[in-house]
Design a protein around this motif. Structure first.
Motif, mmCIF file in Angstrom:
data_model
loop_
_atom_site.group_PDB
_atom_site.id
_atom_site.type_symbol
_atom_site.label_atom_id
_atom_site.label_comp_id
_atom_site.label_asym_id
_atom_site.label_seq_id
_atom_site.Cartn_x
_atom_site.Cartn_y
_atom_site.Cartn_z
ATOM 1 N N PRO A 302 3.121 -0.191 -9.502
ATOM 2 C CA PRO A 302 2.046 -0.424 -10.482
ATOM 3 C C PRO A 302 1.988 0.651 -11.560
ATOM 4 C CG PRO A 302 1.238 -0.814 -8.267
ATOM 5 C CD PRO A 302 2.606 -0.200 -8.123
ATOM 6 N N TRP A 303 2.263 1.909 -11.194
ATOM 7 C CA TRP A 303 2.268 2.989 -12.183
ATOM 8 C C TRP A 303 3.268 2.692 -13.296
ATOM 9 C CZ3 TRP A 303 -0.236 7.740 -12.977
ATOM 10 C CH2 TRP A 303 0.376 8.587 -13.903
ATOM 11 N N PHE A 304 4.466 2.243 -12.921
ATOM 12 C CA PHE A 304 5.508 1.937 -13.897
ATOM 13 C C PHE A 304 5.028 0.893 -14.902
ATOM 14 C CE2 PHE A 304 9.209 -0.777 -15.037
ATOM 15 C CZ PHE A 304 9.924 0.147 -15.792
ATOM 16 N N PHE A 305 4.455 -0.188 -14.413
ATOM 17 C CA PHE A 305 4.035 -1.266 -15.308
ATOM 18 C C PHE A 305 2.769 -0.913 -16.091
ATOM 19 C CE2 PHE A 305 6.787 -3.708 -12.430
ATOM 20 C CZ PHE A 305 7.526 -4.424 -13.361
ATOM 21 N N LEU A 306 1.802 -0.287 -15.448
ATOM 22 C CA LEU A 306 0.555 0.053 -16.130
ATOM 23 C C LEU A 306 0.789 1.038 -17.270
ATOM 24 C CD1 LEU A 306 -2.000 0.402 -13.183
ATOM 25 C CD2 LEU A 306 -1.959 -1.375 -14.935
ATOM 26 N N THR A 307 1.629 2.036 -17.030
ATOM 27 C CA THR A 307 1.847 3.053 -18.058
ATOM 28 C C THR A 307 2.779 2.574 -19.171
ATOM 29 O OG1 THR A 307 3.553 4.058 -16.661
ATOM 30 C CG2 THR A 307 1.340 5.018 -16.565
ATOM 31 N N LEU A 308 3.409 1.412 -18.970
ATOM 32 C CA LEU A 308 4.179 0.799 -20.057
ATOM 33 C C LEU A 308 3.315 -0.095 -20.944
ATOM 34 C CD1 LEU A 308 7.636 -0.273 -18.525
ATOM 35 C CD2 LEU A 308 7.231 1.438 -20.313
ATOM 36 N N LEU A 309 2.144 -0.481 -20.464
ATOM 37 C CA LEU A 309 1.293 -1.403 -21.227
ATOM 38 C C LEU A 309 0.971 -0.918 -22.646
ATOM 39 C CD1 LEU A 309 -1.256 -2.811 -18.608
ATOM 40 C CD2 LEU A 309 0.608 -4.021 -19.770
ATOM 41 N N PRO A 310 0.619 0.374 -22.835
ATOM 42 C CA PRO A 310 0.278 0.806 -24.204
ATOM 43 C C PRO A 310 1.437 0.701 -25.186
ATOM 44 C CG PRO A 310 -0.512 2.392 -22.578
ATOM 45 C CD PRO A 310 0.400 1.453 -21.856
ATOM 46 N N VAL A 311 2.680 0.664 -24.672
ATOM 47 C CA VAL A 311 3.852 0.581 -25.549
ATOM 48 C C VAL A 311 4.604 -0.731 -25.321
ATOM 49 C CG1 VAL A 311 4.151 3.067 -25.832
ATOM 50 C CG2 VAL A 311 5.172 1.934 -23.853
ATOM 51 N N SER A 312 3.892 -1.753 -24.875
ATOM 52 C CA SER A 312 4.508 -3.047 -24.597
ATOM 53 C C SER A 312 4.819 -3.827 -25.863
ATOM 54 C CB SER A 312 3.591 -3.878 -23.701
ATOM 55 O OG SER A 312 2.386 -4.195 -24.382
ATOM 56 N N ASN A 313 4.244 -3.419 -27.003
ATOM 57 C CA ASN A 313 4.425 -4.079 -28.298
ATOM 58 C C ASN A 313 3.699 -5.432 -28.366
ATOM 59 O OD1 ASN A 313 5.416 -3.992 -30.971
ATOM 60 N ND2 ASN A 313 7.110 -5.333 -30.469
ATOM 61 N N ILE A 314 2.935 -5.767 -27.333
ATOM 62 C CA ILE A 314 2.087 -6.960 -27.427
ATOM 63 C C ILE A 314 0.996 -6.694 -28.455
ATOM 64 C CG2 ILE A 314 0.529 -8.488 -26.160
ATOM 65 C CD1 ILE A 314 2.232 -7.917 -23.668
ATOM 66 N N TYR A 315 0.362 -5.498 -28.353
ATOM 67 C CA TYR A 315 -0.408 -4.986 -29.487
ATOM 68 C C TYR A 315 0.623 -4.311 -30.383
ATOM 69 C CZ TYR A 315 -3.951 -2.575 -32.254
ATOM 70 O OH TYR A 315 -4.738 -2.138 -33.298
ATOM 71 N N PRO A 316 0.774 -4.770 -31.646
ATOM 72 C CA PRO A 316 1.952 -4.404 -32.441
ATOM 73 C C PRO A 316 2.127 -2.912 -32.687
ATOM 74 C CG PRO A 316 0.254 -5.383 -33.838
ATOM 75 C CD PRO A 316 -0.182 -5.601 -32.408
ATOM 76 N N ILE A 317 3.337 -2.438 -32.408
ATOM 77 C CA ILE A 317 3.751 -1.083 -32.776
ATOM 78 C C ILE A 317 5.099 -1.195 -33.480
ATOM 79 C CG2 ILE A 317 2.421 0.290 -31.144
ATOM 80 C CD1 ILE A 317 4.522 -0.017 -29.090
ATOM 81 N N ASN A 318 5.828 -0.117 -33.598
ATOM 82 C CA ASN A 318 6.992 -0.120 -34.500
ATOM 83 C C ASN A 318 8.330 -0.393 -33.829
ATOM 84 O OD1 ASN A 318 7.039 2.281 -33.135
ATOM 85 N ND2 ASN A 318 7.635 3.512 -34.889
ATOM 86 N N ALA A 319 8.341 -0.826 -32.566
ATOM 87 C CA ALA A 319 9.592 -1.139 -31.880
ATOM 88 C C ALA A 319 9.253 -1.859 -30.584
ATOM 89 C CB ALA A 319 10.390 0.131 -31.586
#
Length: 388
Positions: A302-319
């Motif tokens: 769960p740590w792996f997936f939860l801490t990837l959520l902010p950079v999942s790009n579902i909320y748009p970021i630059n990559a």
């Protein structure tokens, strides 16, 4: 026990310096010129108040979707001591990385009461080659600072030290917007370890701080995330998250061909990389379900997936993915690896094999890290290898 912990601290520190000492003579590269070398905000302590009221682009005369005052304050301290001697900036980043690794050691020791598990996890973390994108790249310092304070905040929270937890959480938020994941990690901690919430007021304080920070960031940067928006709708970007999962697992297992810039492609649901990511996610979910009684597995996946959520790009970021975004999520992988090594070591007939395998893995990581440090040697080397 204190003597053993002291030896662990010395070993983690020594390994960190050994792995990254090769980047001390590297030059300013890419965003280092705008954020550090040419940024007027970090040249005088009289500008310190502006660091908290402006986004980081105002110093070099531009505008960035970045509000990271603690990161900028660290550059201000560096400039006060080292001026434009780039070696000092690299030294500071190495020290922060080592401190983050020690904070991780403390966190794992606090959560699992297992010094060997904590030691192996921190050893792998401090020398892992993909972390060079956060350590050898001066502008990547935000990831180091955020991890340091998030690890400390969760440790303090688990130890029931609310004032220290709140303080370090604020420092994490002011290092990088990524830290907004912390309240979710707190709730996950209670669920995973089945710890009853003793101080509900602390949860509400963390939530209030998060809302206040989000409002402040929206005012100063007009956005909650960093970078430019990615193409496609949120729904269209979901397959890209699974493609990133496949990419991240590949990097964790085989950290070769590391490089900056993965771009912002829009993946189709039938893309082979997307399918591979979905299968990988399903496999990890199955492992978690089958081994959910093991506290390390119950926490690590769960740590792996939860801490990837902010950079999942579902909320748009630059990559759709980046190596430095693995800095915090990689802890889950190292925990599982450490559990495997420790399990082998506890069996007398495999003890030598366990130690040999760990030493070989750390030696391989150290070699790759030393090699990857040269990627950030100077702009010509960096751009040539990135284009290649």
């Amino acid at each position: 026990m204190k003597k053993d912990i002291a030896l662990c601290v010395i070993a983690i520190t020594a390994l960190g310096f050994a792995a990254y000492s090769g980047c001390l003579d590297n030059k300013f590269v890419w965003d280092d010129h705008l954020l550090v070398r040419d940024n007027s905000l970090v040249r005088s302590w009289s500008n310190a108040p502006r660091i908290f009221t402006e986004n980081v682009g105002h110093g070099p005369g531009g505008s960035f979707v970045l509000y990271r005052p603690v990161q900028m304050l660290s550059y201000l301290v560096d400039h006060s001591v080292f001026r434009f001697d780039v070696r000092g900036y690299h030294l500071t980043s190495i020290i922060i990385h080592i401190l983050a690794s020690l904070a991780l050691f403390w966190l794992i020791l606090t959560l699992f009461r297992d010094a060997a598990l904590a030691f192996i996890t921190a050893l792998l973390f401090v020398v892992y080659p993909a972390h060079t994108e956060a350590v050898a790249y001066i502008s990547g310092r935000a990831d180091l600072l955020t991890a340091l304070f998030v690890f400390l905040a969760l440790t303090f929270y688990a130890k029931d030290r609310p004032a220290a937890a709140v303080t370090t959480y604020i420092l994490a938020l002011f290092s990088k917007e990524y830290a907004m994941i912390f309240p979710i990690l707190v709730l996950a901690y209670h669920g995973i370890f089945r710890v009853k919430i003793r101080r509900r007021a602390v949860i509400w304080i963390l939530a209030a701080i998060t809302v206040f920070y989000a409002a402040l960031r929206l005012i100063l940067c007009k956005s909650l995330a960093s970078g430019l928006s990615s193409p496609g709708s949120a729904f269209e970007r979901v397959p890209g998250f699974f493609a990133a999962i496949a990419g991240y697992v590949k990097i964790l297992v085989l950290p070769l061909g590391l490089h900056m810039e993965y771009g912002s492609p829009v993946f189709d649901i039938g893309d082979p990389l997307t399918v591979l990511g979905m299968l990988t996610t399903a496999a990890l979910a199955a492992v978690w379900y089958g081994r959910r009684r093991d506290p390390v597995i119950r926490f690590a996946i769960p740590w792996f997936f939860l801490t990837l959520l902010p950079v999942s790009n579902i909320y748009p970021i630059n990559a759709y993915m980046a190596e430095h975004w693995l800095y915090v999520p990689s802890v889950g992988f190292f925990l599982v690896t450490a559990l495997g090594v420790e399990s082998l070591y506890k069996q007398a007939k495999y003890r030598t094999a366990a130690i040999s395998a760990l030493c070989a893995l750390i030696g391989w990581y150290a070699f790759l890290t030393a090699s990857q440090n040269s990627y950030w040697k100077d702009p010509v080397e960096f751009y040539s290898r990135t284009i290649k």
